[in-house]
Scaffold this active site. Structure first.
Site, mmCIF file in Angstrom:
data_model
loop_
_atom_site.group_PDB
_atom_site.id
_atom_site.type_symbol
_atom_site.label_atom_id
_atom_site.label_comp_id
_atom_site.label_asym_id
_atom_site.label_seq_id
_atom_site.Cartn_x
_atom_site.Cartn_y
_atom_site.Cartn_z
ATOM 1 N N ASP A 120 10.338 -7.345 -1.311
ATOM 2 C CA ASP A 120 9.025 -7.903 -0.999
ATOM 3 C C ASP A 120 9.036 -9.383 -1.346
ATOM 4 O OD1 ASP A 120 6.170 -8.482 -0.801
ATOM 5 O OD2 ASP A 120 5.895 -6.301 -0.842
ATOM 6 N N ASN A 145 4.885 -4.503 9.797
ATOM 7 C CA ASN A 145 4.999 -5.196 11.084
ATOM 8 C C ASN A 145 6.156 -4.593 11.878
ATOM 9 O OD1 ASN A 145 7.544 -7.086 10.771
ATOM 10 N ND2 ASN A 145 6.396 -7.225 8.841
ATOM 11 N N CYS A 160 20.766 5.105 18.762
ATOM 12 C CA CYS A 160 21.256 6.340 18.144
ATOM 13 C C CYS A 160 21.884 7.326 19.125
ATOM 14 C CB CYS A 160 20.146 7.031 17.344
ATOM 15 S SG CYS A 160 18.904 7.885 18.353
ATOM 16 N N CYS A 181 -2.951 -4.662 8.963
ATOM 17 C CA CYS A 181 -4.049 -4.178 8.132
ATOM 18 C C CYS A 181 -4.988 -5.314 7.756
ATOM 19 C CB CYS A 181 -3.501 -3.509 6.874
ATOM 20 S SG CYS A 181 -2.704 -1.915 7.178
ATOM 21 N N LYS A 195 5.346 -9.879 -6.183
ATOM 22 C CA LYS A 195 5.096 -8.437 -6.201
ATOM 23 C C LYS A 195 6.263 -7.657 -6.789
ATOM 24 C CE LYS A 195 1.715 -7.938 -2.474
ATOM 25 N NZ LYS A 195 1.430 -7.332 -1.143
ATOM 26 N N GLY A 243 0.792 -1.221 0.000
ATOM 27 C CA GLY A 243 0.000 0.000 0.000
ATOM 28 C C GLY A 243 0.824 1.271 0.000
#
Length: 386
Positions: free
Chosen positions: A181, A250, A367, A307, A205, A160
């Site tokens: 992906d 995720n 960091c 989602c 994909k 998305g």
């Protein structure tokens, strides 16, 4: 009797300041702030330029100079032999430029001295037509477009968020897009993942994305990674790219990508969506907060549905992915203000944006100054709440 051109040029050179190629070489070697402007024609410029020079053909100089140089900046003009640049220097003096000079002997003398030159990226006629709306922007121009064509952006996910970002980065002429992906195109993806089509259902994909991008812009090279991002492969995958767009869905992958980007010193443009809400920010290693400063510990799995479990308004990833692409283009071009240190949220039901300030955690394990980044088992990290 009207003066000859030789007389005119002689008078011009008495009025302007000329500098030697040794002087300019010294300025460049010393890192002195100076604006070098090449006033030759496009075919001459394509053969080579002085390092860092901007190209403004003599015929456009008066129209474009204000976009590129301030009147109090140190400006050195050059052409092939020093004649056109001398005339141009006088014109700029008349326009109020107080520190303008012409390079004596021009590019030819510089080249004869075997001083360093650069081979600029010169756009083809088709590229000039394709990117015309970019080229007329002073903040982009041919130099900026050439920079985009040489840029390399990695997209985590062709879903998305990655779909709109990939399409618009490709349309903008970002020269290399890497896409990570491991999934295949499913019918349920097509509600929001606009890279893919019904005909490519069942395809990986990354291959579907490659086909869509290459059909849109043949200037763009697509590097597919049909694999899941893991601790074992993340450094290899990140190595050749300038920045990353995080379109992961995720928490383990987000933490992994964050830590790897901090370790590699690469900008990470984060986006996420949930039902009717989205958020985007930019993490710049060494300059601003990172993902762990925003989320020090992962939420319990039961409070972080995907989602697929919670649903998402189909157009929402398009908007958030476009904001990520905008951030990427600004960073690549070196223009504007990034979202580093700011979290932009969007509520689609209320059509409201909200900006939150983010601060770097002085005790961040990743960091904070002096922190040592070690890639860990992120599935376990998220399953146990950190």
């Amino acid at each position: 009797m009207a003066p000859s051109f030789r007389d005119l040029l002689s008078e011009v050179k008495k009025e302007i300041r000329e500098v030697s190629h040794e002087h300019v070489r010294h300025l460049l070697d010393a890192g002195t702030a100076v604006k070098l402007i090449d006033v030759r024609e496009g075919d001459e410029y394509a053969g080579g330029r002085l390092p860092g020079a901007l190209h403004i053909p003599r015929g456009y100089l008066e129209l474009r100079i204000e976009e590129q140089a301030g009147r109090d900046e140190e400006v050195i003009l050059y052409c092939a032999g020093g004649t056109r640049s001398a005339l141009a220097a006088r014109t700029l003096r008349e326009l109020g430029y107080t520190r303008v000079a012409s390079l004596a002997g021009g590019y030819n003398r510089w080249s004869d001295a075997a001083f360093p030159v650069e081979k600029p990226v010169v756009l083809s006629p088709d590229q000039k037509e394709r990117y015309r709306r970019h080229l007329i922007l002073p903040e982009v121009g041919e130099a900026g477009q050439a920079k985009l064509l040489k840029s390399r952006v990695l997209l985590l996910g062709a879903g998305g968020l990655g779909s709109p970002a990939a399409l618009y980065l490709a349309a903008a002429g970002v020269g290399t897009l890497g896409i990570v992906d491991a999934d295949v195109v499913d019918l349920s993806n097509l509600q929001r993942q606009v890279l893919h089509t019904l005909e490519r259902r069942g395809q990986p994909k990354v291959q579907s994305a490659k086909a869509a991008i290459e059909a849109l812009n043949p200037d763009v090279k697509v590097v597919p990674f049909q694999e899941r991002l893991t601790t074992a492969n993340v450094e290899r995958i990140l190595a050749d790219f300038d920045l990353v767009l995080d379109g992961g869905d995720n928490f383990p992958t987000r933490y992994l990508l964050n830590d790897a980007c901090v370790l590699a010193g690469k900008p990470n443009i984060h986006g996420s969506v949930f039902r009717f809400e989205g958020q985007v920010t930019t993490f710049l290693p060494g300059e601003g907060p990172c993902y762990r400063c925003l989320y020090p510990v992962p939420p319990p799995p039961e409070l972080a549905p995907s989602c697929a479990e919670a649903g998402v308004l189909g157009v929402l990833p398009g908007l958030i992915g476009m904001l990520q692409a905008t951030e990427a283009l600004k960073l690549l071009l070196g223009v504007g203000e990034s979202l580093s240190g700011r979290l932009l949220t969007f509520d689609s039901l209320g059509t409201r944006f909200l900006e939150l300030k983010l601060r770097r955690d002085p005790e961040c394990p990743v960091c904070a100054p002096g922190a040592k980044v070690t890639l860990i088992d992120y599935e376990h990290f998220c399953a146990t709440g950190g």
